[in-house]
Enzyme design. Sequence first.
Site, PDB file in Angstrom:
ATOM      1  N   SER A 167     -19.191   6.129   5.331  1.00 23.97           N
ATOM      2  CA  SER A 167     -20.405   5.595   4.707  1.00 23.97           C
ATOM      3  C   SER A 167     -20.604   4.121   5.021  1.00 23.97           C
ATOM      4  O   SER A 167     -21.687   3.586   4.786  1.00 23.97           O
ATOM      5  CB  SER A 167     -20.332   5.769   3.187  1.00 23.97           C
ATOM      6  OG  SER A 167     -19.214   5.069   2.661  1.00 23.97           O
ATOM      7  N   HIS A 208     -22.990  11.705   7.514  1.00 26.07           N
ATOM      8  CA  HIS A 208     -22.767  11.083   6.212  1.00 26.07           C
ATOM      9  C   HIS A 208     -23.389  11.915   5.108  1.00 26.07           C
ATOM     10  O   HIS A 208     -24.614  11.947   4.947  1.00 26.07           O
ATOM     11  CB  HIS A 208     -23.355   9.662   6.217  1.00 26.07           C
ATOM     12  CG  HIS A 208     -23.171   8.949   4.918  1.00 26.07           C
ATOM     13  ND1 HIS A 208     -24.067   8.029   4.439  1.00 26.07           N
ATOM     14  CD2 HIS A 208     -22.181   9.030   3.982  1.00 26.07           C
ATOM     15  CE1 HIS A 208     -23.649   7.576   3.264  1.00 26.07           C
ATOM     16  NE2 HIS A 208     -22.513   8.165   2.978  1.00 26.07           N
ATOM     17  N   GLU A 249     -27.135  11.925   6.537  1.00 28.89           N
ATOM     18  CA  GLU A 249     -27.502  10.968   7.592  1.00 28.89           C
ATOM     19  C   GLU A 249     -26.718  11.335   8.853  1.00 28.89           C
ATOM     20  O   GLU A 249     -25.489  11.328   8.850  1.00 28.89           O
ATOM     21  CB  GLU A 249     -27.173   9.537   7.160  1.00 28.89           C
ATOM     22  CG  GLU A 249     -28.095   8.994   6.087  1.00 28.89           C
ATOM     23  CD  GLU A 249     -27.754   7.574   5.685  1.00 28.89           C
ATOM     24  OE1 GLU A 249     -28.678   6.755   5.560  1.00 28.89           O
ATOM     25  OE2 GLU A 249     -26.550   7.288   5.483  1.00 28.89           O
ATOM     26  N   ASN A 292     -27.493   3.087   2.301  1.00 29.60           N
ATOM     27  CA  ASN A 292     -26.676   2.019   1.726  1.00 29.60           C
ATOM     28  C   ASN A 292     -27.194   0.639   2.080  1.00 29.60           C
ATOM     29  O   ASN A 292     -26.892  -0.338   1.391  1.00 29.60           O
ATOM     30  CB  ASN A 292     -25.220   2.162   2.174  1.00 29.60           C
ATOM     31  CG  ASN A 292     -24.483   3.198   1.352  1.00 29.60           C
ATOM     32  OD1 ASN A 292     -24.841   3.477   0.216  1.00 29.60           O
ATOM     33  ND2 ASN A 292     -23.451   3.796   1.936  1.00 29.60           N
TER      34      ASN A 292
END
Length: 503
Positions: free
Chosen positions: A106, A127, A139, A177
Amino acid sequence: MGTGIAEVAAQSGFDVLLYDVDPKALARALERVEADLQRQAAKGRIPGSAVRAIRERITTTTSLGDLAAADFVIEAAPEDLELKRQLFERLDRLCRPEVVLATNTSSLSVTQIGAAALRPGRVVGMHFFNPVPAMQLVEVVAGDASGEAALQATEALAEALGKRPVRVRDTPGFVVNRVARPFSGEALRLLGERVAAPAQIDRIARLACGFRMGPFELMDLVGLDISLAVHRSVYEQFFGAPRFRPHPLQERMVKAGRLGRKTGQGWYRYQDGRAVDGPAPAQHARVPGPRVPEVRRVAVLGDPDLADLAAQAGYRLVDCCADADLVVLGDPGLLVGRQPAPEVVVLVEASTRSTTELAAQVVNPARVVGYGGLPRLSRRQLVEVAPGLRTDPSATDLAVRFFHSLGRDTEVVGDSAGLVAARLLACLINEAAFALQEGVATAEAIDTAVRLGLNYPLGPLEWADELGPDRVLAVLEGLQRELGEERYRPAPLLRKHAIAGVP
């Protein structure tokens, strides 16, 4: 995370080989899978008869060599770059050349992980998001050397697992993120500047913007230690870009052991997993209530949305400020040549400048109160009310009662450009615009990733289209002017869209 991925794969009909060096960890993983499947069966989500069949599709091993027979490998080891590089170096030698090697990292670089393999073209990022069985998003991260065939195979597997793959480029934080950093980062700055308290900020995020959870509630859920670690990681990977700078309040909370729900106290105190001092629920039902007795005639200039709400509440709309008991301004420049009487309260939309600055253009600053009009009021269940330095308390009280009469909750916040809602949204939008400009993902992919990965009501670029790039730009420029910080530098792409007048 690996346990959740194994469970979803088994439920999707795949035979799964789960590897770990610790046999006890593997036993615990199988117990968690069994318990989750039983919960799903109890809730009627899967047939009870299916539990055993799904569970039997998962076998375990402590020998990495057993993965040589795999058709696809997903790594979910701890976030340690050297550990992952060693694993991929070994997997590259063990697995057949056509097998895709995917990392669930991540925060680490897929390119750096893949560089350990002799065939980096088959190394990609995959991800997943926690909890894996519930979260739709995956992702799919293209490292610098990732091959198109490997990326397409990863997308196909994600779809076979019932997930929604989104293709992104290998940059710090990927999409979710990275773009999410301002949600908590800007909330911490609002708290540090004493604009609002955590419960106020969370309440505004929920009721003014439509988020399911406020930023402080989210930090408590994730864990303040984890939140700080992610902030630091992204900040360092962007070589200290001010937009990503962690806040001292985070470190202070972590050092005090106030990590959130898992310790019973973070930004809120918890009993039986529930906050006892969290944000209050809505008190008004978005329907007009009793009118303010001393206000009959309202002049609304530059905010047609609020004008409609005032008319629905039974107020008489007038064009002349001299005839009004209350004046509402979407832009104080509209008052030129038509000032109200000195005793009349003037509400000014304060998304781009502070109430104190705006009040300087009005005949009696003591009667001026700022309000949040971005997003528009018809979208909101709550309105921020911001008195300036010279605002009389009676004017603030009238503003609060007026918005209550429109069926809206209020929060009285500190005087700052952007207030809370516009500031949070503008910073989220700005980071998404930077990501789009840098080619991290397409506009559609960014919005999809944020909606699915974070449960936001809209993607950040969808927000930009709704609010208008020109207004978002004005909020950022107002913050930059007032606070003097480079962190509010608008993305060049956002500025171009505002100048061109296109979404």
